[in-house]
Design an enzyme around this catalytic site. Structure first.
Site, PDB file in Angstrom:
ATOM      1  N   HIS A 157      13.553  28.600   7.636  1.00 26.15           N
ATOM      2  CA  HIS A 157      14.048  28.637   6.253  1.00 26.15           C
ATOM      3  C   HIS A 157      15.529  29.040   6.185  1.00 26.15           C
ATOM      4  O   HIS A 157      16.224  28.673   5.245  1.00 26.15           O
ATOM      5  CB  HIS A 157      13.244  29.652   5.428  1.00 26.15           C
ATOM      6  N   GLU A 177      13.256  28.876  -0.493  1.00 20.66           N
ATOM      7  CA  GLU A 177      12.335  28.096  -1.332  1.00 20.66           C
ATOM      8  C   GLU A 177      12.946  27.924  -2.735  1.00 20.66           C
ATOM      9  O   GLU A 177      12.934  26.820  -3.292  1.00 20.66           O
ATOM     10  CB  GLU A 177      10.971  28.796  -1.438  1.00 20.66           C
ATOM     11  N   GLY A 201       5.247  34.849   7.418  1.00 25.14           N
ATOM     12  CA  GLY A 201       5.939  35.971   8.049  1.00 25.14           C
ATOM     13  C   GLY A 201       5.329  37.328   7.785  1.00 25.14           C
ATOM     14  O   GLY A 201       5.625  38.291   8.488  1.00 25.14           O
ATOM     15  N   ASP A 213       5.371  23.267   8.711  1.00 26.46           N
ATOM     16  CA  ASP A 213       5.888  24.610   8.399  1.00 26.46           C
ATOM     17  C   ASP A 213       5.025  25.194   7.286  1.00 26.46           C
ATOM     18  O   ASP A 213       4.180  24.497   6.709  1.00 26.46           O
ATOM     19  CB  ASP A 213       7.362  24.529   7.954  1.00 26.46           C
ATOM     20  N   SER A 214       5.268  26.472   6.968  1.00 28.36           N
ATOM     21  CA  SER A 214       4.556  27.079   5.842  1.00 28.36           C
ATOM     22  C   SER A 214       5.091  26.563   4.510  1.00 28.36           C
ATOM     23  O   SER A 214       4.410  26.613   3.496  1.00 28.36           O
ATOM     24  CB  SER A 214       4.756  28.598   5.882  1.00 28.36           C
ATOM     25  N   CYS A 228      14.225  31.857  11.811  1.00 30.16           N
ATOM     26  CA  CYS A 228      13.226  31.377  10.848  1.00 30.16           C
ATOM     27  C   CYS A 228      13.807  30.088  10.314  1.00 30.16           C
ATOM     28  O   CYS A 228      15.000  30.047   9.952  1.00 30.16           O
ATOM     29  CB  CYS A 228      13.042  32.387   9.721  1.00 30.16           C
ATOM     30  N   CYS A 279       8.586  25.861  12.688  1.00 35.26           N
ATOM     31  CA  CYS A 279       8.392  27.207  12.150  1.00 35.26           C
ATOM     32  C   CYS A 279       8.372  28.182  13.325  1.00 35.26           C
ATOM     33  O   CYS A 279       7.552  28.029  14.233  1.00 35.26           O
ATOM     34  CB  CYS A 279       7.059  27.248  11.410  1.00 35.26           C
TER      35      CYS A 279
HETATM   36  N1  DGL Z   1       9.725  28.970   8.237  1.00 36.61           N
HETATM   37  C1  DGL Z   1       8.932  29.910   8.922  1.00 36.61           C
HETATM   38  C2  DGL Z   1       9.593  30.405  10.195  1.00 36.61           C
HETATM   39  O1  DGL Z   1      10.353  29.694  10.806  1.00 36.61           O
HETATM   40  C3  DGL Z   1       8.173  30.998   8.201  1.00 36.61           C
HETATM   41  C4  DGL Z   1       8.467  31.408   6.807  1.00 36.61           C
HETATM   42  C5  DGL Z   1       7.289  32.156   6.192  1.00 36.61           C
HETATM   43  O2  DGL Z   1       6.361  31.466   5.750  1.00 36.61           O
HETATM   44  O3  DGL Z   1       7.308  33.397   6.196  1.00 36.61           O
HETATM   45  O4  DGL Z   1       9.339  31.471  10.670  1.00 36.61           O
END
Ligand code: DGL
Length: 267
Positions: A193, A155, A46, A13-14, A191, A77
């Site tokens: 997150h 985060e 994103g 993931d990011s 997402c 992600c």
């Molecule tokens: N966790 C990521 C997703 O599922 C991206 C979050 C990001 O880096 O903007 O889209």
């Protein structure tokens, strides 16, 4: 193909979002060896363009696979999966599992036939999402909203910081304030997150809403693809690997430990 029981599953993931996929996978396969890779140097995804992500993600996964020799890779992600899944599959010689918005289960469950898709700006504009909406929710109104602030909130939560409740409220308002938003009953957390801040979203919702994401389904997919390949006999400590170690990384260590990730290293 024979795979060593120690060969890990690579999660990517990011940032910390992929932990919402790792958690149900560990619950289903407790002895699964794990390498969790976070592209902090590329965070956030994103707000990036399709071209940037298509160039960055397959190359990075190629380096990670070379270094850790995983039995499979999980792109935990939605942004990277909806944009770069085909590129990653073409670049790697291991099975790749992607993460895409849970529009299908939402459409199966929605009573009002109004579904919200809350993701990153990059994800909600993808043709991949149009296709899911067409194939599974043709009789539904699908509202979309992208929030970068909610990604940062997740985060911050995992760093143990105090959170601003207005952020979850505003993200939901981005859906609820659209036409037909007052009838929305399901919110797809598109997402990875966002399941990490589901509590904050529930608290910020003006009325009860059902939040859905694909974590359990992906865990089952990993188990299916793993087939008969052996796992170690006992659970092993996992590794978190970051493309950049910055001053915020040490404050993530306690949360990472809670997901079984005991060592932190740089790529
Ligand atoms: N966790 C990521 C997703 O599922 C991206 C979050 C990001 O880096 O903007 O889209």
């Amino acid at each position: 193909m024979t795979v060593s029981p120690d060969a890990p599953v690579l999660f990517f993931d990011s940032g910390v979002g992929g932990l919402s996929i790792l958690a149900p996978a560990r619950a289903l396969m407790p002895n699964m060896p794990v390498v969790y890779a976070a592209d902090r140097a590329g965070y956030p995804y994103g707000t990036k363009s399709e071209a940037e992500l298509m160039a960055r993600v397959p190359a990075l996964l190629g380096r990670l696979v070379e270094r850790y020799r995983p039995r499979m890779a999980v792109i935990a992600c939605n942004t990277a999966s909806t944009i770069a899944l085909a590129g990653v599959r073409a670049a790697l010689d291991v099975p790749v599992v992607g993460t895409v918005p849970a529009i299908k289960p939402a459409a199966l469950q929605s009573k009002t036939r109004v579904i919200g898709v809350l993701g990153t700006s990059a994800t909600v504009r993808q043709p991949y999402v149009d296709r899911l909406a067409r194939e599974h929710g043709a009789d539904c109104t699908i509202l979309r909203h992208g929030s970068a602030a909610l990604v940062d909130l997740a985060e911050a939560k995992l760093r143990g910081e105090t959170l601003d409740p207005g952020i979850a409220r505003d993200a939901l308002a981005g859906l609820l304030d659209q036409r037909e938003g007052d009838r929305m009953d399901m919110v797809v957390l598109a997402c990875t997150h966002f399941p990490l801040v589901e509590e904050e979203l529930k608290a910020g919702a003006p009325r009860p809403l059902t939040f859905l994401h694909g974590g359990e389904g992906i865990a089952r997919r990993i188990a299916f693809l793993n087939g008969d390949m052996p796992w170690p006999d006992t659970p092993r400590p996992g590794t978190a690997v970051f493309t950049r170690i910055d001053p915020d990384v040490p404050s993530l260590a306690p949360a990472l430990k809670g997901f079984g990730l005991e060592t932190i290293e740089a790529l």
